[in-house]
Design a protein around this motif. Structure first.
Motif, short mmCIF file in Angstrom:
data_model
loop_
_atom_site.label_atom_id
_atom_site.label_comp_id
_atom_site.label_asym_id
_atom_site.label_seq_id
_atom_site.Cartn_x
_atom_site.Cartn_y
_atom_site.Cartn_z
N LYS B 81 -33.86 -73.93 1.12
CA LYS B 81 -34.98 -73.71 2.03
C LYS B 81 -35.89 -74.93 2.12
O LYS B 81 -36.16 -75.59 1.11
CB LYS B 81 -35.80 -72.51 1.55
N ALA B 82 -36.39 -75.18 3.33
CA ALA B 82 -37.23 -76.35 3.56
C ALA B 82 -38.44 -76.39 2.62
O ALA B 82 -38.76 -77.44 2.06
CB ALA B 82 -37.69 -76.39 5.02
N ASP B 83 -39.11 -75.25 2.43
CA ASP B 83 -40.29 -75.23 1.56
C ASP B 83 -39.94 -75.66 0.14
O ASP B 83 -40.68 -76.42 -0.50
CB ASP B 83 -40.90 -73.83 1.52
N ASP B 84 -38.82 -75.15 -0.35
CA ASP B 84 -38.42 -75.49 -1.72
C ASP B 84 -38.07 -76.98 -1.82
O ASP B 84 -38.41 -77.65 -2.80
CB ASP B 84 -37.21 -74.64 -2.15
N LEU B 85 -37.40 -77.48 -0.79
CA LEU B 85 -37.05 -78.91 -0.81
C LEU B 85 -38.30 -79.78 -0.81
O LEU B 85 -38.36 -80.82 -1.45
CB LEU B 85 -36.18 -79.25 0.42
N ALA B 86 -39.31 -79.32 -0.07
CA ALA B 86 -40.55 -80.10 0.02
C ALA B 86 -41.34 -80.04 -1.27
O ALA B 86 -41.86 -81.06 -1.74
CB ALA B 86 -41.39 -79.59 1.18
N TYR B 87 -41.45 -78.83 -1.87
CA TYR B 87 -42.40 -78.65 -2.97
C TYR B 87 -41.80 -78.70 -4.37
O TYR B 87 -42.49 -79.04 -5.31
CB TYR B 87 -43.12 -77.30 -2.80
N SER B 88 -40.56 -78.32 -4.52
CA SER B 88 -40.11 -78.09 -5.90
C SER B 88 -39.23 -79.19 -6.48
O SER B 88 -38.90 -79.15 -7.65
CB SER B 88 -39.39 -76.74 -5.99
N ARG B 89 -38.85 -80.18 -5.67
CA ARG B 89 -37.99 -81.22 -6.23
C ARG B 89 -38.81 -82.21 -7.07
O ARG B 89 -39.84 -82.70 -6.61
CB ARG B 89 -37.23 -81.94 -5.11
N PRO B 90 -38.36 -82.52 -8.29
CA PRO B 90 -39.12 -83.44 -9.14
C PRO B 90 -39.02 -84.89 -8.66
O PRO B 90 -38.15 -85.21 -7.83
CB PRO B 90 -38.44 -83.28 -10.51
N ALA B 91 -39.90 -85.74 -9.19
CA ALA B 91 -39.98 -87.13 -8.74
C ALA B 91 -38.63 -87.85 -8.84
O ALA B 91 -38.28 -88.64 -7.97
CB ALA B 91 -41.04 -87.87 -9.55
N ALA B 92 -37.88 -87.56 -9.91
CA ALA B 92 -36.64 -88.31 -10.16
C ALA B 92 -35.60 -88.15 -9.05
O ALA B 92 -34.72 -89.01 -8.90
CB ALA B 92 -36.04 -87.87 -11.49
N VAL B 93 -35.68 -87.06 -8.26
CA VAL B 93 -34.70 -86.89 -7.18
C VAL B 93 -35.31 -87.17 -5.79
O VAL B 93 -34.65 -86.98 -4.77
CB VAL B 93 -34.05 -85.48 -7.19
#
Lengths: 114, 267
Positions: B81-93
């Protein structure tokens, strides 16, 4: 457009003190005060008004019709419109029904301290 | 070279090399826009005047909107989901350039960084209009039309601040020096660079992008009466490889604060 010693003036009329000045047209006049006079005669023969503005057309800064992308709105902007929030009332009621009462909140915070 | 056109997401399933390169590149596009948009939004209530406050907030929303478009393309490719991709990915990725994650600093830095990025983005979007991935090409054309006004706005601020001399010019010169330190990875295409270009996902090589960007930047420096600082240095650390600064950690912490309270909330 300058025609001889005449300039084109755009005319804005305010009908009541609580209204905005609204563009009604233009007049050709040799000076700002004469532009005000002829604007009165040309645009207020029937309507009442409390104020007129005249602005030399050359003094107006405008966007170009040749640059439509200045106004481009290509992606979804519904979040800027009232209609984007029609669900809020229902969601808020749902949220309130689930909400803890004040005693429960206090109890919950005490719990965190322990 | 004739490249195969890909009309929709379903067609990349049996092309793992193409798909991996496309996904990595879409994260570069999406993360760039999201973080610049977030930085812009941090000016809310603080911009030099109230009119600019509204203008900059609208620009922030546009940038986040563009990020949304790219995250949706990733969703179509099965990334979630777009929201998860925007908010939940850590800096390393994260795949954004380091430039866009930097804290705002002063108004001069904000303008210089934005201008440099917007010209880069315009060059990139222009190339993407003929991307081999049709959904991306369509999106790029739309976004580029909206970016026209951003560019105009940043160019106007940049030249005015430079021409003003005095403190404004001194601040712009400091900002230029700081921005130039971070330029290297803006043009990087990450680990999949060779495939991204060869497959025509971005049908222009990195060197060509840099040249086009320089040709657009130099006249603006001249108009602003500022010395041209020279070509970008190669990156020491590369955000496109997930090498980010502490500024990004702080940004992610703030940006995701509400999201993390309840990731499954309906908005």
């Amino acid at each position: 457009m300058r025609e001889g010693i005449y300039d084109v003036y755009e005319v804005f009329v305010q009908h009541n003190k609580t209204d905005h000045h609204v563009h009604v047209g233009s007049v050709l006049a040799p000076s700002p005060d004469l532009a005000l006079h002829v604007a009165r005669e040309n645009f207020l023969r029937r309507d009442r008004a409390v104020s007129i503005w005249v602005v030399r057309r050359e003094d107006i800064h405008a966007t170009s019709y040749q640059d439509p992308d200045f106004f481009a709105r290509e992606t979804d902007k519904t979040y800027r419109e009232v209609s984007g929030y029609t669900e809020n009332g229902r969601l808020w009621r749902m949220f309130k029904q689930r909400m803890m009462n004040i005693e429960e909140v206090v109890e919950d915070m005490r719990g965190d301290d322990r | 070279m004739r490249r195969m056109k890909v009309e929709q997401a379903a067609q990349v399933i049996d092309r793992p090399v193409y798909k991996a390169a496309l996904i990595d590149f879409l994260y570069q596009l999406a993360d760039d826009e999201l973080f610049l948009g977030h930085r812009d939004s941090e000016w809310l209530g603080l911009a030099p005047d109230i009119e600019e406050d509204v203008a900059f907030s609208s620009i922030a929303q546009d940038e986040v909107g563009h990020a949304t478009l790219f995250y949706h393309l990733l969703s179509e490719l099965g990334e979630g989901k777009a929201d998860d991709l925007a908010y939940s990915r850590p800096a390393a990725v994260r795949r954004n350039a380091r430039l866009v994650e930097r804290a705002n600093g002063d108004w001069a830095y904000t303008i210089v960084r934005h201008l440099v990025y917007d010209i880069f983005e315009d060059v990139r979007l222009e190339a993407l209009a003929s991307s081999s991935y049709a959904p991306l090409a369509h999106g790029a054309v739309k976004i580029r039309r909206e970016e026209r006004y951003h560019l105009l706005h940043m160019e106007t601020w940049f030249t005015r601040l430079g021409q003003a001399g005095g403190e404004a010019k001194a601040r712009v010169e400091r900002a230029v020096a700081a921005v130039w330190d971070d330029l290297g990875d803006l043009f990087s295409l990450g680990v999949h660079e060779a495939h991204i270009v060869a497959e025509g996902i971005l049908p222009v090589a990195r060197d060509e992008l840099v040249q086009r960007w320089e040709a657009r930047m130099k006249p603006l420096f001249e108009a602003a009466q500022l010395a041209w600082p020279g070509a970008p240095h190669p990156a020491k650390e590369d955000g496109r490889l997930g090498q980010h600064s502490a500024d990004l950690d702080a940004l992610l912490e703030t940006m995701g604060e509400v999201y993390r309270i309840d990731p499954h909330a309906r908005w």
